[in-house]
Design an enzyme around this catalytic site. Structure first.
Site, mmCIF file in Angstrom:
data_model
loop_
_atom_site.group_PDB
_atom_site.id
_atom_site.type_symbol
_atom_site.label_atom_id
_atom_site.label_comp_id
_atom_site.label_asym_id
_atom_site.label_seq_id
_atom_site.Cartn_x
_atom_site.Cartn_y
_atom_site.Cartn_z
ATOM 1 N N ASP A 1 -10.620 14.550 6.289
ATOM 2 C CA ASP A 1 -9.876 14.085 5.113
ATOM 3 C C ASP A 1 -10.251 14.957 3.920
ATOM 4 O O ASP A 1 -11.109 14.615 3.115
ATOM 5 C CB ASP A 1 -10.246 12.620 4.844
ATOM 6 C CG ASP A 1 -9.286 11.975 3.863
ATOM 7 O OD1 ASP A 1 -8.258 12.587 3.543
ATOM 8 O OD2 ASP A 1 -9.578 10.848 3.420
ATOM 9 N N CYS B 1 -26.705 -7.658 -27.636
ATOM 10 C CA CYS B 1 -26.954 -8.083 -26.256
ATOM 11 C C CYS B 1 -27.878 -7.077 -25.570
ATOM 12 O O CYS B 1 -27.594 -5.879 -25.574
ATOM 13 C CB CYS B 1 -25.616 -8.165 -25.527
ATOM 14 S SG CYS B 1 -25.738 -8.434 -23.768
ATOM 15 N N LYS C 1 -3.535 8.035 12.695
ATOM 16 C CA LYS C 1 -4.348 7.657 11.529
ATOM 17 C C LYS C 1 -4.978 6.297 11.759
ATOM 18 O O LYS C 1 -4.296 5.365 12.197
ATOM 19 C CB LYS C 1 -3.475 7.607 10.279
ATOM 20 C CG LYS C 1 -2.803 8.939 9.983
ATOM 21 C CD LYS C 1 -3.340 9.568 8.735
ATOM 22 C CE LYS C 1 -2.593 9.098 7.531
ATOM 23 N NZ LYS C 1 -3.007 9.767 6.314
ATOM 24 N N CYS D 1 -22.228 -14.985 -22.566
ATOM 25 C CA CYS D 1 -22.596 -13.768 -21.843
ATOM 26 C C CYS D 1 -23.778 -14.069 -20.919
ATOM 27 O O CYS D 1 -24.774 -14.639 -21.366
ATOM 28 C CB CYS D 1 -22.973 -12.678 -22.839
ATOM 29 S SG CYS D 1 -23.818 -11.291 -22.087
ATOM 30 N N GLU E 1 -9.200 15.904 18.289
ATOM 31 C CA GLU E 1 -10.155 16.342 17.257
ATOM 32 C C GLU E 1 -10.174 15.340 16.113
ATOM 33 O O GLU E 1 -9.178 14.673 15.862
ATOM 34 C CB GLU E 1 -9.692 17.681 16.636
ATOM 35 C CG GLU E 1 -9.659 18.831 17.576
ATOM 36 C CD GLU E 1 -8.995 20.054 16.932
ATOM 37 O OE1 GLU E 1 -8.557 19.978 15.759
ATOM 38 O OE2 GLU E 1 -8.913 21.074 17.632
ATOM 39 N N TYR F 1 -10.139 24.510 12.258
ATOM 40 C CA TYR F 1 -9.586 23.979 13.505
ATOM 41 C C TYR F 1 -8.315 24.698 13.946
ATOM 42 O O TYR F 1 -7.647 24.267 14.865
ATOM 43 C CB TYR F 1 -9.295 22.495 13.363
ATOM 44 C CG TYR F 1 -8.537 22.157 12.082
ATOM 45 C CD1 TYR F 1 -7.226 22.592 11.887
ATOM 46 C CD2 TYR F 1 -9.149 21.445 11.053
ATOM 47 C CE1 TYR F 1 -6.545 22.318 10.722
ATOM 48 C CE2 TYR F 1 -8.472 21.155 9.882
ATOM 49 C CZ TYR F 1 -7.177 21.604 9.717
ATOM 50 O OH TYR F 1 -6.511 21.345 8.549
ATOM 51 N N CYS G 1 -27.069 -12.358 -22.506
ATOM 52 C CA CYS G 1 -27.690 -12.700 -23.788
ATOM 53 C C CYS G 1 -27.306 -14.092 -24.281
ATOM 54 O O CYS G 1 -27.824 -14.551 -25.292
ATOM 55 C CB CYS G 1 -27.292 -11.670 -24.850
ATOM 56 S SG CYS G 1 -25.565 -11.791 -25.313
ATOM 57 N N LYS H 1 -9.621 14.141 12.447
ATOM 58 C CA LYS H 1 -8.762 14.589 11.351
ATOM 59 C C LYS H 1 -9.584 14.510 10.069
ATOM 60 O O LYS H 1 -9.857 13.422 9.554
ATOM 61 C CB LYS H 1 -7.531 13.697 11.260
ATOM 62 C CG LYS H 1 -6.544 14.126 10.205
ATOM 63 C CD LYS H 1 -5.227 13.431 10.457
ATOM 64 C CE LYS H 1 -4.223 13.476 9.332
ATOM 65 N NZ LYS H 1 -4.534 14.128 8.111
ATOM 66 N N CYS I 1 -18.473 -9.319 -23.969
ATOM 67 C CA CYS I 1 -19.508 -9.974 -24.753
ATOM 68 C C CYS I 1 -19.466 -9.330 -26.135
ATOM 69 O O CYS I 1 -19.525 -8.105 -26.254
ATOM 70 C CB CYS I 1 -20.875 -9.732 -24.114
ATOM 71 S SG CYS I 1 -22.227 -10.058 -25.250
#
Ligand code: IVH
Length: 748
Positions: free
Chosen positions: A117, A438, A317, A415, A113, A228, A418, A115, A433
């Site tokens: 999470d 900006c 896993k 930046c 089956e 399950y 700008c 698994k 920045c």
């Protein structure tokens, strides 16, 4: 003959349950949303008229109830065991061989089956009704989260078999609460809009949701469940295998894993594991492995279990999905507070169900640590998280001449948005920045300002924010307060070729909600101003401890947090007992010990002040050393907040707010009728002593001083009042006698 309300209710409930199952469990709706809503509405109306129809298993009972104080711990009727885990196919072989040895001569059948999470839970049904839902806890006892689980649509509140002669009297089913990937993505989008922290992955979001004490909140989280397994079962038809159990669960109305494999030998099992790995990217929820289970229950009993896990099952896993691809470039993005984030521009690669062409590189230090260079072949990984990451570099594939990345070089010290100056603060790993004008920040600051958790301004999302900045209608949030419907209505959100007008209706909504924002509280404003490091929680806590924005700007609490932090750093530096610091003579030692002692005493005094105000907590007493402590906000945040208010933009913002007449107020607890008022007491009061009067003033939010001035709000005057009374009269300060004062205090 027409149905009685009871009969109609029962028929409606039954029909809604059928549609719920078709929609949520089988994903095959049998009715339009509108028709469903009609049935649901009718059910609610019937229950409103006759509340006794609102039974616990009514489909209306999924919206959550009143918040609770905490969860009760309940012992599981049968323990909830966990599984032995492996990442290795060899160990799967060993496992199959081991079980076969315990069951010599038995032909074995295995069920493989997915698994899931998520978060393991157990559901208990008594006489067909859902009565108890618990988390796994330590396997022996878990939390009673029934109210939260009721909100999950795929959990039937009553079993399909109810009323059938052979329905089980008690049925415990076990499985995993999950959040679908699409539900998770939507939830995070909403959280981003509201300025709330994002969940890292669906499992964290699920666990966080189940821990909520307010089930009405849980009802809004897109939770789902896959079953399950089973726990205690009393009565009902005998079930003798895992495949039989899954069939029975499906018939009772539960969602079960949509793919399972029935296998007869270890090669079959390994094939199934490989196939599951191929198909699971298409599932609508995260999986992190395969569970291999002996199918027949009688054989399970013969092999038994260890203290923790059954011997008849094992979890394989999958390693988080990774792939290799080429790093074509590293670009730099500018965030809302000016933080520069390096982003990996990748040769598009397929990973975990989607094509990845960008990954976050977090910051310059991270790039240096992993030695990531443009031109490298990199390993990328996605662990169900939304943003994939670069794990490592395949050094042997590095092209000649690949250069290490540095932010200064990559940006030319400017930046990317700008062209303004960028700076790396020593305390931070990130570059920033520093041009507060900006445009990347300006648009993002507007959007943030308008977020639901900030000032909740309608119709001001990313597109409108961008356009306002682009058309120079607003350069900063304060400009919003001058905008009119006439200016905003014709705003073109599209292009010149394909114009799309903002429209008068939206413009009106925007202007009205901007006006509403004026009256919002200090915490929302603090959050809305996009001060670096200012999250919702910190804004909330500063809002509780300060009266207004100028009070935060000059906050003695924040200054003390910083001073305290510096003093503690100083103790580390001068600690005469530290090996690095050994004094070189007895005289020196005595001197240094005294210095250290004095410093610790200063720290204690300062900390004592913060503790008495509720702004700090001592977490561990350390004898002659500084105690361990935590403060409502930490020193780095405190610095960032004070720096912002001291900066040009901070000053400008406070000035503009004052001009606009906007004065957001904090919600300091304990505030009363005389919140912020200054009193002078004079003369002899008929029944109260001076100290009593002073205490009363403070308890109602005011303070007392000794001299009458223009700043005095009230004079509390008794018998034989002299010069102070005269002065107060001259300054036209209100004069209260004791009786009036007590009356104003009311019950407070
Ligand atoms: S069977 C006694 N089947 O994985 C055996 N567990 O690592 C009980 N899980 O605690 C578990 N999908 O939370 C089983 N199809 C599945 C599963 C599954 C996910 C979780 C479950 C368990 C953990 C063990």
């Amino acid at each position: 003959m027409t149905d009685s309300p009871q009969q109609r209710h029962a028929a409606l409930a039954e029909e809604i349950r059928r549609h719920d199952r078709a929609y949520y469990v089988e994903a095959q709706p049998t009715i339009s949303d509108r028709d469903y809503d009609k049935l649901y509405r009718e059910l609610l109306d019937l229950e409103a008229a006759q509340p006794q129809l609102r039974t616990a298993d009514s489909p209306s009972q999924r919206v959550g109830g009143a918040p609770i104080d905490g969860f009760e711990t309940v012992r599981h009727a049968m323990p909830m065991m966990s599984l032995d885990n492996t990442y290795s196919q060899e160990e799967v072989r060993d496992f199959v061989v081991r079980v076969q040895k315990l069951l010599p001569g038995e032909p074995l059948e295995w069920l493989v089956e997915p698994k899931a999470d998520g978060v393991a839970i157990s559901l208990r049904f008594e006489d067909g009704l859902f009565t108890l839902g618990t988390t796994r806890g330590d396997g022996i006892a878990g939390d009673d989260v029934t109210a939260n689980l009721r909100t999950i649509r795929t959990i039937p509140l009553r079993l399909n078999a109810l009323g059938q002669a052979d329905a089980p009297g008690v049925l415990e089913v076990r499985g995993e609460v999950i959040m679908t990937r699409s539900g998770f993505a939507q939830l995070n989008r909403e959280r981003a809009d509201a300025g709330e922290p994002l969940f890292a992955n669906p499992r964290n979001a699920t666990a966080g949701s189940l821990k909520q004490l307010d089930s009405a909140l849980v009802a809004r989280r897109p939770l789902d469940i896959v079953l399950y397994g089973s726990g205690e079962i009393i009565g009902g038809p005998a079930i003798d295998s895992q495949s039989g159990l899954l069939d029975a669960l499906g018939q009772l109305g539960f969602r079960t894993p949509q793919h399972t494999w029935c296998c007869s030998g270890v090669d079959d099992v390994l094939d199934a594991i490989a196939e599951l790995d191929r198909v699971r990217p298409g599932f609508d929820y995260d999986t992190d492995g395969a569970v291999i289970k002996l199918n027949r229950f009688d054989l399970r009993e013969r092999v038994g279990a260890t203290a923790k896990a059954p011997r008849w099952a094992m979890a394989f896993k999958y390693a988080p999905e990774q792939t290799q691809t080429k790093l074509n470039a590293i670009t730099v993005q500018v965030g809302r507070t000016g933080t520069l984030t390096p982003v990996a521009e990748l040769e598009p690669a397929f990973l975990d169900g989607s094509t990845i062409s960008r990954a976050t590189l977090h910051n310059e230090d991270e790039i240096a640590r992993k030695d990531i260079r443009v031109g490298d072949t990199v390993l990328i990984e996605k662990r169900g998280d939304v943003i994939p990451g670069v794990i490592s570099v395949l050094r042997e594939l590095r092209p000649a001449g690949a250069e290490p990345f540095d932010m200064q070089g990559a940006t030319g010290g400017r930046c990317p948005e700008c062209g303004g100056e960028i700076r790396k603060d020593e305390a931070f790993v990130a570059w920033r920045c520093i041009n507060l004008q900006c445009p990347a920040q300006a648009a993002q600051r507007l959007e943030h300002f308008a977020a639901r958790a900030a000032l909740d301004i309608e119709c001001l999302g990313d597109i409108v924010s961008d356009k306002l900045v682009e058309r120079q209608l607003a350069r900063g949030p304060m400009d919003l307060f001058g905008l009119t419907v006439e200016q905003l209505g014709p705003l073109n959100l599209g292009t010149d070729d394909e114009p799309r007008m903002f429209g008068e209706k939206n413009a009106t909504k925007l202007v009205e909600s901007v006006a509403r924002a004026r009256g919002m509280g200090l915490d929302r404003w603090l959050f809305a101003l996009a001060i670096p490091e200012m999250g919702r929680t910190i804004a909330g806590s500063l809002g509780k401890f300060h009266d207004d924005l100028p009070a935060v700007a000059a906050s003695p609490l924040l200054r003390n947090v910083i001073a305290l932090d510096e003093k503690v750093a100083e103790t580390v530096r001068i600690n005469p007992r530290s090996r690095k610091n050994r004094p070189n003579s007895d005289a020196d030692k005595a001197k240094r010990e005294q210095q250290y002692k004095n410093l610790v005493a200063e720290i204690r005094e300062m900390l004592g002040g913060l503790v008495s105000l509720g702004f700090a907590k001592i977490s561990k007493e350390n004898g002659s050393h500084p105690p361990n402590y935590t403060t409502e906000v930490g020193p780095s945040v405190a610095r960032s907040v004070l720096d912002w208010f001291a900066s040009g933009i901070g000053h400008a913002t406070l000035e503009r707010l004052a001009k606009l007449g906007i004065d957001p107020r904090g919600d300091r607890p304990g505030g009363g009728v005389f919140d912020g008022k200054t009193f002078v007491i004079t003369g002899t009061l008929p029944t109260m002593s001076r100290d009593e009067a002073k205490a009363k003033i403070e308890a109602t939010g005011g303070k007392t001083t000794g001299t009458v001035s223009k700043k005095t709000d009230y004079l509390l005057a008794g018998e034989k009042a002299g010069s102070k009374l005269a002065k107060a009269k001259a300054l036209e300060i209100p004069i209260l006698d004791e009786a009036t004062f007590l009356e104003l205090c009311g019950g407070e």
